[in-house]
Design a protein around this motif. Structure first.
Motif: not given
Lengths: 811, 663
Positions: A463-468, A734-736, A741-742, A752-760
């Motif tokens: 929930k904290e990583l919305r939107p997706f 696969v696609c970015f 950051p998804l 379909i798997m949706v991932f959250h990815n934060t790149v610092y």
């Protein structure tokens, strides 16, 4: 007599043998035995005189009967021997005493035999006859030792002695021989006296008499003449004969000679006695008085009147010496009584003392033996009904081999304690346990005692990583076959889909309205909008043909003009000698807004634009070739004359002038400017299906046909930073997302798997990858699920197309 | 350049040695090596990589630590074994040559050895020895009932018997028996000594069949060591308990056949103190009287000592409850025993303190006597009363409270006494439940309730037999160890016995919770609560005063997810003098309301878990899957048992119906 004496004494006679060797300890005992012996002897000298007479008589009787026995004879001879040797032996006694003990025993007997000899002499006078016989035997058996009798004369010759020398075969004069012979009983040459001498007329031996049934003779006599068959009476005659003959009952038939033999009275007597269970010989007396060779009865009157010899009254010097020797050794402490072993106090408080000063084996850590398994309910003598095995289980248990059985017993209900028997396997089981204790290797196993839920990593709340994208919102329909590819226009208004039904459809994203359909001759494998916002153009591949289309309906004027000028300039500056032919479209194609076609020699599998929209890379998997087309100059390059491995996907780097080539197992990154290899990434997969690069250009994701999705950090190693295995089937794409950051992966399992990815931006911090949503809505047809997936360029929206001919928008 | 390294000289290869090489190194035969290993407690080890050690071969070989073998090389026993070998050779030679005197001398000088140093080496502390006692006692108890054959000569069997009985007597003295279980293999006992749980199995005392395929050399070696060990352990236990060791054997009793009871235990302290005092007298008087004053003092002292002894003996006789009979008052030992019992009420289990059991002929007296006496009860049968022979004891002795009978119908003489008759299982179940169970269930001729293993620990999701629940509930209803003062009353109204005990429990102070409850986990208790929900609710209503506390506890419970913590809190509530079930019950209710509200949330949770599992490492995922499989299997097993139970109940119900119909 000596032998008998020896036998009579038994163990005391043997003991000196050992005594001699262990003199120190047991010599006192020897002394005792000696004493007892001498006592016995003195008594026997007195008593035996009577018995010796008897023995002599007994001997004669038996001799007549021809049942002479060896020991008796030898005893006799010994007596005579001693007669001669008395004086000698007396002299030798002293010397023999110190010699070996067996002789010692002999000498003992000799001493008393001397007196015996006397007694025998007296008897001699009484019976001359006996004397003569005895002398005869004496002559025969005056042997030094018995064994010589058995020696052959030849053998003796070897040693240069004759038997006469040894005194074995004395030379006899003829007269004495005749005298002796006269005294021997005469042999009567009667035939019937002995069965062995009975004449056997028939000599055929022990063969069945039937063999001669056919002949008229029954065998052969000693002279070889045939013995004719006597006349055989028939049964009637036999009967009549028997009836007449009073002796018929005592006749027996000799089959061999075909004769009737009448039994004699003696023979009948033998038979009758045998029948009655008596001894066959009538004269045999089983209860004959035993001959007392050595009797305990003392005679009232001695046989001799000779006075007792002096030696009887003088203490033995040698015995005294012997005793003194023992006494001396006792005094010197050589002979002593061993003290009783002191009972050690074998049980005490072993754990009382302090441990610190004890030398313990601390070097090796010993593993204490594991405790035996504790019994469960099923081992009870009266378990609950649910623990009892069914018949089937019992059978199964019995059929199993002993090692395979889950328990080594069958639960049984005995109901009351009094019914419980002894457990017959207790001993083997205890034995097994002890075997385990010393034969089984021990090792410590760390048993995981954790909550299984603790293994699951704690992820931040999605929930904290919305939107997706979470839900299916728009469905774009129209295709009649697998939808292979899709592409979103850079403004995010239009969607292109290419399908196996040879068509490319243009949809309005928000409404799902299909604006235009392009139809080709071959299936459309790839379709891609030009990423440049100023240019309105897309490329599509149909079979071997690459087409560049400018959709006039959706393009605004500016971009249309720009695009057309770009294409026209290109045509003008076109280098004719390119790798591939850039063809002008036919008029029919021009009506369809097709501006250019490039003919590849093989089917095109992938199209990809450079981010600036001038370069376009195509991949033909069939002939393993990669081409890079430049739209502005309308030229084609072939960067790899022979790619290293089967190329699966190609990709332009999002920031740098790099070109990514994914072969079957590796991802290679080339610098297009410098024309060299930058890096090789190894996802550890067997077959790469797809790659995509993060918009910032530092991270790459790789999807593989072996269900994996690998995340690479280009700053880190060539091995994946993280491998995610969630899909049940091959990962197709696969696609970015460019705006959020998804990233997403689609697979043949229809999800379909949706991932959250934060790149610092901080290099020290690892990227955070959190799975946020699993989107499932596509059906699986022909074991193909979702074929392509792509993100909306500006919104957190996701497009997907699949083998179920559907295209969805997920928001 | 360094030296060239040879293979097998360094690292793991140098750490291990295989058996054959070890034997060669020690220069002994294989049987002797085995014996040495057994006595020294050396066991093979499993190397991490066989190939590295065994020259590239992975063939099944037994490996030992090189260090272990080196220790063996310095072992004095090894030398003794060699000496024995030579001795045997010499003896054989002498016998063959018929040199009897030599043989005798040799035999007299036979090399002997002892294992004391091995015991202290293997068990540096007493607790270590206690920990490893399980196998020792099992084996010794097994051998104690073996027929004494020629092989088992030298009184080994009788020594085993003696050691075993000594150990049992220690447990009787300290009342430290905690569990007993009648299995089909034998009788399991568990005693807690110095905090160590010692579990052993004793066979039913029938003649054991000795199989042929057993290597007796191994068994003898183990037995030899265990005999030594148990001897020392017994000595230490007796010494620490201030009892004389070895206990004397009462020949009279042994002749009667009271095998266990024939040992007489005497405490060192009292008797010796008196003796010492008296000795002091003698010593001080006998020296030539030094001075008058001193002499007076001494005489006073001696008087005092005499007085003390007189008082002590008076006390003894007063303390002795059985002092009616003149024989007992004579025996100081027993008086001491009883006194010990009084002082040890806190120490051990005194469940049967006020009971005297009559053991019928057909029951296993050897076990029952041990179990009953170690729970503080008294045992008697014909002309035997609790460790002493009393020829006038019969079935109708007045002291007897309970008859233990194992036959369909008790003999007329016994049933005419109109006292309680139970089957032997009653004793064991009571010990395990740590309460006096209802006599009715175990009445003679009745079908017994199932006998359950007290060693099973129930985890979450395990199947719990019905009988277990019933016993627990019964125990809880009793509240505490019901102290039944007058048994006669109990017998008169057998049906209301439970009620009466309940009343007593309320009267009595809150006694400590039975030990058994502590053992079984708290999950189990909560399950119990479900069973007795109604009662506890009513109880909860009755004492409102403690509601506030319970709420507090609930909060605590909610905070701590951990089960152990909740259990602790339960204990706390108990400590505060509240019915402990209330808190858990309310907790349960709260828990039940939660899921209805949050079914949506649960779904989300499920999905989150699913997502999280995608990022699990391969190792963890496999481990998780394995654990899940284990849990599932356990559940399946539990379900299967449950189904079977239901089926069995149905069948029994049907048969009952049919019977009633027939009637």
């Amino acid at each position: 007599m000596v032998q008998k004496l020896k036998k009579k004494r038994g163990t005391p006679a043997q003991s000196p043998v050992i005594l001699k060797q262990d003199k120190d300890l047991v010599l006192p005992k020897l002394d005792l035995t000696l004493d007892t012996d001498s006592e016995n002897e003195t008594t026997s000298t007195k008593s035996d005189s009577d018995s010796s007479l008897k023995t002599v008589n007994g001997f004669i009787v038996t001799n007549n009967k021809k049942v002479s026995s060896k020991p008796k004879k030898s005893a006799f001879t010994k007596i005579n021997n001693s007669e001669n040797k008395v004086s000698q032996s007396k002299n030798s006694l002293a010397s023999e005493f110190t010699e070996e003990t067996p002789q010692l025993a002999d000498s003992d007997s000799n001493t008393d035999i001397s007196s015996l000899g006397d007694s025998i002499q007296t008897t001699d006078f009484e019976d001359q006859n006996i004397n003569s016989k005895m002398s005869q035997i004496d002559l025969k058996r005056e042997e030094p030792f018995e064994g010589v009798y058995n020696l052959e004369a030849k053998f003796l010759k070897k040693f240069g002695v004759t038997k006469e020398d040894l005194g074995i075969e004395p030379v006899l004069d003829f007269q004495t021989w005749v005298d002796n012979r006269k005294n021997l009983p005469q042999i009567e040459p009667a035939y019937d006296s002995d069965s062995s001498t009975e004449s056997q007329e028939n000599t055929i031996g022990n063969v069945p008499i039937e063999w001669y049934a056919e002949y008229d003779h029954i065998g052969y006599s000693r002279d070889g003449e045939k013995i004719s068959k006597p006349k055989v009476d028939d049964e009637l005659d036999k009967f009549l004969k028997d009836a007449d003959d009073p002796a018929a009952l005592i006749k027996i038939r000799d089959e061999l000679n075909q004769k009737d033999i009448r039994l004699t009275d003696e023979e009948i007597g033998i038979i009758q006695r045998i029948q009655q269970g008596e001894f066959p010989d009538a004269t045999f007396d089983p209860y004959e008085d035993s001959v007392e060779w050595f009797t305990s009865k003392t005679m009232v009157t001695p046989l001799t009147g000779a006075p007792e010899p002096k030696s009887r009254f003088i203490p033995s010097k040698w015995e005294h010496k012997m005793v003194m020797r023992i006494v001396r050794s006792i005094r010197n402490g050589k002979i002593y009584k061993k003290p009783e072993p002191k009972e050690r106090e074998n049980i005490y408080d072993i754990w009382s003392s302090d441990l610190s000063d004890k030398n313990l084996q601390n070097d090796l850590k010993r593993i204490p033996p594991p405790k035996a398994k504790l019994p469960e309910h099923n081992e009870s003598y009266h378990p609950p009904a649910e623990y009892l095995p069914t018949e089937e289980e019992k059978k199964k248990w019995l059929q199993m081999s002993r090692d395979d059985r889950p328990t080594n017993f069958l639960p049984k209900d005995f109901e009351t304690l009094r019914h419980v028997p002894a457990y017959k396997n207790l001993f083997p089981e205890t034995f097994q346990r002890s075997l385990d204790l010393y034969l089984a290797p021990r090792y410590q196993r760390t048993k995981l005692n954790i909550d299984p839920e603790s293994l699951i990593p704690k992820l931040p709340d999605p929930k904290e990583l919305r939107p997706f994208p979470t839900t299916k919102s728009v469905c774009y329909s129209g295709h009649t076959d697998y939808v292979r590819c899709l592409s979103v226009d850079p403004t995010g208004v239009w969607l292109l889909t290419g399908s196996e039904d040879n068509s490319v459809r243009l949809f309005e994203i928000s409404t799902g309205f299909c604006l235009k359909v392009w139809t080709f001759e071959d299936p459309v494998n790839a379709v891609s909008w030009n990423p440049n916002k100023d240019i309105c153009m897309f490329a599509a591949s149909s079979g071997e043909k690459l087409v560049l289309i400018v959709p006039k309906q959706v393009a605004d004027l500016n971009s249309l003009v720009l695009t057309e000028t770009l294409l026209k300039n290109g045509l003008a500056t076109r280098n004719v000698q390119t790798v591939l032919n850039w063809d002008k479209p036919t008029t029919k194609e021009q009506e369809e807004d097709i501006y250019l076609t490039i003919d590849h020699s093989s089917a095109i599998n992938q199209l990809i634009w450079h981010r600036k929209g001038d370069y376009l890379a195509t991949l033909c998997r069939n002939n393993n070739s990669v081409h890079i087309h430049q739209i502005s100059k309308q030229t084609t390059q072939k960067p790899f004359s022979k790619p290293n491995g089967l190329v699966q996907r190609v990709m332009f780097h999002s920031v740098k002038p790099w070109f990514l080539v994914a072969t079957q197992k590796y991802v290679r990154i080339y610098d297009l400017m410098r024309q060299n290899l930058v890096r090789t990434l190894n996802p550890g997969a067997k077959w790469i299906s797809s790659i995509d690069i993060h918009p910032q250009g530092d991270n790459i994701i790789v999807g593989t046909y072996d269900k994996k999705v690998c995340w690479f950090d280009l700053d880190l190693s060539s091995m994946p930073y993280k491998t995610i295995r969630y899909h049940e089937y091959a990962v197709r794409q696969v696609c970015f997302s460019k705006a959020y950051p998804l990233f997403a992966s689609c697979s043949d399992d229809g999800t379909i798997m949706v991932f959250h990815n934060t790149v610092y931006s901080d290099l020290m911090q690892n990227p955070l990858i959190v799975p946020v949503k699993i989107l499932s809505g596509h059906d699986i047809s022909d074991s193909l699920g979702v074929l392509d997936v792509t993100f909306h360029p500006t919104k957190p929206w996701l497009f997907s197309c699949g083998a179920d001919k559907q295209v969805y928008l997920w928001t | 350049m360094g030296k060239i390294k040879k293979a097998g000289k360094e690292g793991a290869a140098a750490k291990y040695i295989n058996r054959n090489r070890a034997i060669k190194k020690l220069q002994i035969s294989l049987p002797n090596f085995r014996r040495l290993c057994i006595l020294k407690g050396i066991y093979p080890v499993e190397p991490k990589n066989r190939k590295k050690i065994n020259k590239g071969s992975s063939a099944p070989t037994t490996f030992y630590y090189v260090k272990d073998i080196k220790y063996l090389m310095h072992e004095p026993l090894l030398d003794k074994l060699r000496q024995h070998k030579i001795f045997k050779r010499k003896l054989r030679r002498a016998v063959r040559k018929s040199e009897w005197t030599k043989a005798k001398i040799l035999k007299d000088n036979k090399p002997t050895y002892n294992l004391d140093h091995l015991i202290i080496e293997r068990y540096p502390t007493f607790v270590d020895a206690l920990r490893d006692l399980d196998d020792a006692i099992s084996l010794i108890s097994l051998f104690s009932i073996m027929p004494s054959s020629k092989k088992a000569g030298n009184g080994v069997i009788s020594q085993c018997k003696k050691l075993y009985y000594e150990f049992l007597h220690y447990i009787i003295q300290t009342n430290s028996l905690s569990k007993a279980f009648l299995s089909i293999k034998g009788i399991y006992y568990q005693a807690t000594i110095r905090g160590q749980k010692i579990t052993w199995i004793a066979p039913y005392e029938f003649s054991q069949k000795i199989p042929r395929d057993v290597d007796f050399r191994v068994m003898w070696s183990f037995l030899e060591f265990y005999r030594n060990l148990l001897g020392f352990v017994n000595f230490k236990l007796y010494k620490d308990e201030k009892l004389t060791y070895p206990p004397t054997i009462n020949v009279e009793l042994e002749n009667i056949g009271a095998s266990l009871g024939s040992l007489t235990i005497t405490s060192v302290g009292r008797v010796e103190l008196l003796n010492n005092l008296l000795k002091l007298d003698d010593q001080q008087i006998t020296p030539t009287l030094p001075e008058k004053n001193d002499a007076q003092k001494i005489s006073k002292l001696s008087d005092l000592a005499k007085k003390i002894s007189a008082i002590a003996s008076e006390q003894d006789s007063a303390l002795d409850p059985n002092s009616e009979t003149p024989e007992q008052s004579e025996q100081v030992d027993y008086a001491n025993n009883d006194e010990n019992d009084d002082s040890e009420t806190i120490k051990g289990n005194n469940l049967f303190k006020n009971f005297t059991f009559y053991l019928s002929r057909e029951v296993p007296r050897y076990s029952l006597e041990f179990v009953i006496r170690s729970a503080g009860g008294k045992v008697c049968w014909d002309s035997y009363f609790n460790g002493e022979s009393q020829p006038n004891v019969t079935e109708i002795d007045k002291r007897i409270n309970i008859y233990v009978v194992d036959r369909p119908v008790a003999s007329k003489r016994i049933s005419s006494t109109k006292k309680t008759l139970v089957q032997p299982q009653f004793i064991y179940d009571c010990i395990n439940a740590n309460v006096i169970l209802s006599f009715n269930d175990y009445a003679v001729g009745k079908k017994l309730p199932p006998h359950l293993s007290p060693f099973v620990e129930y985890k979450e999701g395990d199947y719990v037999p019905k009988q277990q629940l019933a016993i627990e509930e019964y125990a809880k209803n009793l509240g505490f160890k019901g102290e039944i003062e007058t048994l006669e009353a109990n017998v008169e109204n057998n049906e209301t016995s439970t009620e009466s005990t309940e009343i007593k429990s309320k009267k009595g102070s809150k006694a400590k919770k039975p030990e058994n409850d502590n053992d079984s986990g708290s999950d189990y208790d909560t399950e119990l609560d479900e069973m007795s929900a109604d009662e506890s609710e009513s109880e909860a209503e009755s004492d409102k005063g403690s509601d506030y506390d319970s709420e507090l506890e609930d909060l605590m419970v909610n905070l701590d997810d951990d089960l152990d913590n909740s259990y602790e809190s339960e204990l706390k509530t108990e400590f505060e003098g509240e019915q402990y079930s209330t808190s858990t019950d309310s907790k349960k209710r709260k828990a039940s309301t939660k899921p209805s509200k949050n079914s949506q949330v649960n779904k989300e949770e499920e999905e989150r878990k699913k997502l999280a599992m995608t990022v699990m490492s391969k190792k963890n995922r496999k481990l998780y899957a394995r654990m899940q499989r284990g849990i599932e299997n356990r559940k399946k097993h539990a379900d299967m048992l449950n189904d079977r139970r239901i089926e069995a109940e149905k069948v029994s119900a049907k048969s009952l119906k049919q019977k009633s119909k027939k009637k």
